[in-house]
Design a protein around this motif. Structure first.
Motif, short mmCIF file in Angstrom:
data_model
loop_
_atom_site.label_atom_id
_atom_site.label_comp_id
_atom_site.label_asym_id
_atom_site.label_seq_id
_atom_site.Cartn_x
_atom_site.Cartn_y
_atom_site.Cartn_z
N LEU A 85 10.71 -13.02 -8.32
CA LEU A 85 11.12 -14.42 -8.42
C LEU A 85 12.41 -14.67 -7.64
N CYS A 113 13.50 -12.97 -5.05
CA CYS A 113 13.18 -12.91 -3.61
C CYS A 113 12.53 -14.21 -3.15
N THR A 114 11.68 -14.77 -3.99
CA THR A 114 11.03 -16.03 -3.65
C THR A 114 12.06 -17.14 -3.47
N GLU A 115 13.06 -17.17 -4.35
CA GLU A 115 14.11 -18.19 -4.25
C GLU A 115 14.94 -17.99 -3.00
N ARG A 119 12.93 -19.23 -0.06
CA ARG A 119 12.92 -20.70 -0.04
C ARG A 119 14.22 -21.23 0.58
N ASP A 129 3.46 -12.24 7.24
CA ASP A 129 2.59 -12.03 6.07
C ASP A 129 1.34 -11.32 6.57
N GLN A 136 13.55 -8.47 3.28
CA GLN A 136 12.67 -8.45 2.11
C GLN A 136 11.45 -7.59 2.40
N GLN A 167 7.90 -6.60 0.51
CA GLN A 167 6.97 -6.75 -0.60
C GLN A 167 5.64 -6.12 -0.22
#
Length: 215
Positions: free
Chosen positions: A129, A131-133, A136, A157, A198, A200
């Motif tokens: 979460l 990392c998502t922020e 963004r 991706d 990042q 993932q």
């Protein structure tokens, strides 16, 4: 292996915030995993590692939260041994805090006890979460990035067909590359800025059956 974001360390204001040695990395125990099972708390810790020592007021301004919430999360991080008070700074009304370690690391494969496994899952959820922020926030700055930074920034991706052992090997190889660049980061230090890398790797949602209850 899960590493909390912004794995650069905090140091004194006289030093760049990326100079703590690798020995200052910390393997998270169950208690620390539980402290970090909150994306905002991870971002508070990441901010101290990126920018160096700070106060609740400054942290609140950087993250867009109220000072009371920032103070609460700082106290929780301090109770977990993840940050320490900056000596010789602050007053009775405002305390300065710095990160105690360069990077927080957790290897889910090493967690045998059920409570540690569950704490590790909660921590990984919070890291994802956070990392998502951060992604963004980075996306909002893309239109205004200087040309030299826009040309080298990467937003990718990829979908690969792999077995768990392949993912483990790829993860270790990527982490080795990151470690090599971290060790070389003392060259031309005046030109360096914190860069978020990042990493993932996870099954495409909906393709792996969920674990059964109690497993």
């Amino acid at each position: 292996m899960t590493a909390s974001p912004a794995g650069s360390p905090a140091a004194s204001p006289a030093d760049p915030p990326d100079r703590l040695p690798a020995e200052s990395d910390v393997e998270l125990d169950t208690a620390a995993l539980r402290v970090l099972a909150h994306p905002l708390r991870i971002n508070v810790l990441a901010l101290l590692r990126q920018r160096g020592p700070s106060t609740a007021t400054k942290v609140a301004g950087e993250l867009g939260i109220n000072p009371g919430a920032a103070s609460y999360h700082l106290r929780r991080l301090a109770a977990g041994g993840l940050i320490v008070e900056e000596p010789g700074r602050g007053t009775g009304r405002e305390r300065w805090w710095r990160a105690a370690h360069r990077q927080s690391v957790h290897d889910p494969a090493s967690a045998a006890a059920p409570e540690r496994q569950e704490a590790g899952r909660a921590y990984a959820h919070a890291v994802a979460l956070a990392c998502t922020e951060r992604l963004r926030a980075a996306a909002q700055e893309v239109p205004s990035l200087p040309e030299e930074w826009f040309e080298v920034s990467t937003f990718g991706d990829f979908v690969l067909r792999l077995a768990p052992k392949d993912v483990a090997r790829m993860r270790d190889e990527v982490f080795a590359v990151i470690s090599r660049y971290r060790q070389a980061a003392d060259r031309d230090a005046e030109e360096l800025v914190p860069v978020a890398v990042q990493v993932q790797a996870f099954p495409v949602p909906g393709t792996v059956p969920p674990r059964s209850a109690g497993s």
